[in-house]
Structure formats: C-alpha cells, structure tokens
Design a protein around this motif. Structure first.
Motif, short mmCIF file in Angstrom:
data_model
loop_
_atom_site.label_atom_id
_atom_site.label_comp_id
_atom_site.label_asym_id
_atom_site.label_seq_id
_atom_site.Cartn_x
_atom_site.Cartn_y
_atom_site.Cartn_z
N LEU A 124 0.83 -1.20 0.00
CA LEU A 124 0.00 0.00 0.00
C LEU A 124 0.87 1.25 0.00
O LEU A 124 0.61 2.20 -0.76
N LEU A 125 1.91 1.26 0.82
CA LEU A 125 2.80 2.42 0.88
C LEU A 125 3.55 2.62 -0.44
O LEU A 125 3.73 3.75 -0.90
N LEU A 126 3.97 1.51 -1.05
CA LEU A 126 4.65 1.61 -2.35
C LEU A 126 3.72 2.18 -3.41
O LEU A 126 4.14 2.99 -4.25
N CYS A 127 2.46 1.75 -3.38
CA CYS A 127 1.49 2.27 -4.34
C CYS A 127 1.26 3.76 -4.12
O CYS A 127 1.18 4.54 -5.07
N LEU A 128 1.15 4.17 -2.86
CA LEU A 128 0.94 5.57 -2.55
C LEU A 128 2.13 6.43 -2.96
O LEU A 128 1.96 7.60 -3.32
N SER A 129 3.32 5.86 -2.94
CA SER A 129 4.51 6.62 -3.32
C SER A 129 4.59 6.87 -4.81
O SER A 129 5.36 7.72 -5.27
N GLY A 130 3.82 6.12 -5.61
CA GLY A 130 3.85 6.27 -7.06
C GLY A 130 4.87 5.38 -7.73
O GLY A 130 4.92 5.31 -8.96
N LEU A 131 5.67 4.67 -6.94
CA LEU A 131 6.72 3.83 -7.51
C LEU A 131 6.15 2.69 -8.33
O LEU A 131 6.67 2.35 -9.40
N VAL A 132 5.06 2.09 -7.85
CA VAL A 132 4.46 0.95 -8.55
C VAL A 132 3.97 1.35 -9.94
O VAL A 132 4.16 0.63 -10.92
N SER A 133 3.35 2.52 -10.04
CA SER A 133 2.88 3.00 -11.34
C SER A 133 4.05 3.33 -12.27
O SER A 133 4.00 3.08 -13.47
N MET A 134 5.14 3.84 -11.70
CA MET A 134 6.29 4.23 -12.50
C MET A 134 6.97 3.04 -13.15
O MET A 134 7.52 3.14 -14.25
N ILE A 135 6.93 1.86 -12.49
CA ILE A 135 7.63 0.70 -13.05
C ILE A 135 6.73 -0.13 -13.97
O ILE A 135 7.11 -1.22 -14.37
N GLY A 136 5.53 0.39 -14.28
CA GLY A 136 4.74 -0.24 -15.32
C GLY A 136 3.53 -1.04 -14.88
O GLY A 136 3.00 -1.81 -15.67
N PHE A 137 3.08 -0.88 -13.64
CA PHE A 137 1.91 -1.61 -13.18
C PHE A 137 0.60 -0.88 -13.48
O PHE A 137 -0.46 -1.33 -13.07
N GLY A 138 0.67 0.23 -14.17
CA GLY A 138 -0.53 0.99 -14.50
C GLY A 138 -0.99 1.85 -13.33
O GLY A 138 -0.34 1.93 -12.30
N GLU A 139 -2.13 2.49 -13.54
CA GLU A 139 -2.68 3.35 -12.49
C GLU A 139 -3.26 2.50 -11.36
O GLU A 139 -3.96 1.53 -11.59
N ILE A 140 -2.93 2.89 -10.14
CA ILE A 140 -3.39 2.17 -8.95
C ILE A 140 -4.46 2.99 -8.25
O ILE A 140 -4.31 4.20 -8.08
#
Length: 289
Positions: free
Chosen positions: A244-260
């Motif tokens: 959840l914290l990684l998603c909130l940081s924007g890192l997950v979207s940056m590495i190609g997982f799409g919009e969270i």
C-alpha cells in the motif's frame, strides 16, 4: 524451542533401538557425534522425561509392547468441503469470474459500462462520463458497489480472487455468510466512493479496496478479541501494508503496473479497521458477559 543434550554415550553403545522408540512416540530429536561420543538432542522442556525414558528402556521397545497412542492426522478439507462452508466467498468470486468473461476482462467497454461507478458513452476514442446523480436518479444504485466485480486482465482477477478466498473464508467462518456479504458491500461502497472523490471520473474496478477492508477488519478484530480465524501471519499483514505504501509513493505505477486506485485501498482499509474495532469490542463484551 531450544534443544539440549540429554544423553552423551560412547560410540560403542547401540542407540538405534531407543531412537526408534522416540520415532514411534513422535518425539522431536536428533543424534550427533562430538568428541568421540554420540549425543542425543531433544527440546529442553521434555529433556528430563526423555532421560527417565532411557533409564527404563535403554534398548527401546523392540517387541513393541508399549501402548503408544497413534497421533491423529489432521486431513486438509477437500475443496468441495471448503466451498460448502464458504458459500458467500464463493459467490463473490463466481460473480467476479462471470463479469470477467462478459466484459472480456475490461476490453468490452459496451458491456462494462453497466457495472462501472459512472456510466459513460464512447465517442470515437474518447469516453464521456455521465454524472453520478443522473444514474442514481434513474435507479442505477448498483453502480455504487459493482465496480468491485470488474477486473482488468487475468493477473488482476487471479490475485484479487486468491486474496478474497483467503480473507473472505476467515470472516465467513467466524461471522457467517450474511455478515461477510454485508461487509463486502460496505467496503466496496466506501472504497469506490473514495476513489471517485479523490480520483475523479475515471474507469476503475477490482476487489482490492474490499481486500484492504477485509484485512483491516481481521487485523483490528484479532487485536481486541483474539481468535484463530483472524490470526493472520505477520508477514502477510506487513507485505500488504508495505505494498500500500509503495502504491501511494507512485513507484508501482512508475515501473509499469498501471494506475493504482490508491484512494480505494486507503478507504477500504480505514473502514475495515473501523468495523474490526466495533466487531472486536462487541465480541469481547459478549464473551465477558
């Protein structure tokens, strides 16, 4: 549990008979060789019992005259048996699967529009959203919860389905099918509305907001009124909170997982913690009465 050396014997002593007796009794043990001796290691809390047992039966029980009860093996329930006790969980997963089929996992926009939070019309390459108030005025109240059934891709559906099966069964076994369905709808409503408020008119869906609600419910309920059903492995709780914290940081979207749908996750977690608080306090008071 700490192991201790309960016996130190010369290598010439035949310890095999006694070891077989320990195996029959299902006593945790191991034998090592140190400085010309064979050493028998057992958990510290049973060391004295094992020492007394060796004094009485140094050769073990070769004729198997001792009446040693056979430990019951706990068989894992079959999948059919699990389904019978998790009808609500299975229902939500079945609906998600059916919606995945008819919407082609998000590719069939014409069908998906009937389940999204906001109705829309596709004009060329653009999507024009209909105001929520207009849909509700037309009696389309189901839109408040049905986005939880929409998934975008097989991996999205598989991961959410796996976690809903794990968490949903826990709550259903402890609080019943009606409560699970009620909590699922509540968590969907709050997480969908949170995503709409903070994310604006966009396409979103999935069970992840509900999953964080179930997680928060089990977490706080277990703290206030401990029970085996809600006892989540610490690693699971930490992993989902870190994600959840990684998603909130924007890192997950940056590495190609799409919009969270971060607002849906946070909204689901907060309302889940609230229901866990209320449920845990109620259950603790009921047990104390």
């Amino acid at each position: 549990m700490t192991n201790v050396a309960v016996l130190r014997l010369p290598l010439a002593v035949d310890l095999s008979g006694f070891v077989k007796l320990l195996q029959r009794m299902q006593v945790p043990h191991r034998v090592s060789e140190e400085s010309g001796e064979q050493v028998l290691w057992v958990p510290a809390n049973i060391s004295e019992d094992v020492r007394v047992l060796y004094e009485r039966y140094p050769a073990g029980d070769p004729d198997e005259q001792l009446a040693i009860p056979v430990a019951r093996t706990v068989r894992r329930p079959s999948f059919a048996s699990q389904l019978r006790h998790a009808k609500g969980t299975a229902l939500i997963l079945l609906l998600s699967l059916l919606v995945g089929v008819v919407t082609l996992l998000g590719d069939n926009l014409a069908t998906m529009r009937w389940l999204t939070f906001l109705d829309y019309h596709v004009v060329g390459e653009y999507i024009h959203f209909v105001p929520l108030a207009d849909s509700l005025a037309a009696g389309q109240w189901w839109r408040l919860v049905t986005p939880m059934l929409i998934h975008f891709g097989i991996l999205h559906l598989a991961m959410n389905g796996m976690w809903y099966w794990e968490l949903g069964r826990r709550i259903e076994s402890r609080q019943g099918t009606v409560n699970l369905i009620g909590l699922t709808l509540l968590f969907s409503l709050v997480s969908n509305f949170s995503q709409f408020v903070f994310g604006g008119p966009t396409l979103f869906g999935g069970l992840s907001g509900v999953l964080y609600g179930l997680l928060g419910h089990c977490w706080i309920f277990q703290i206030l009124s401990p029970n085996a059903a809600y006892r989540l492995p610490r690693g699971v709780l930490v992993m989902m909170l870190v994600w959840l914290l990684l998603c909130l940081s924007g890192l997950v979207s940056m590495i190609g997982f799409g919009e969270i749908a971060n607002a849906a996750h946070v909204g689901g977690l907060l309302v889940g913690c609230l229901t866990g608080l209320l449920g845990g306090l109620y259950n603790r008071r009921k047990l104390a009465a």
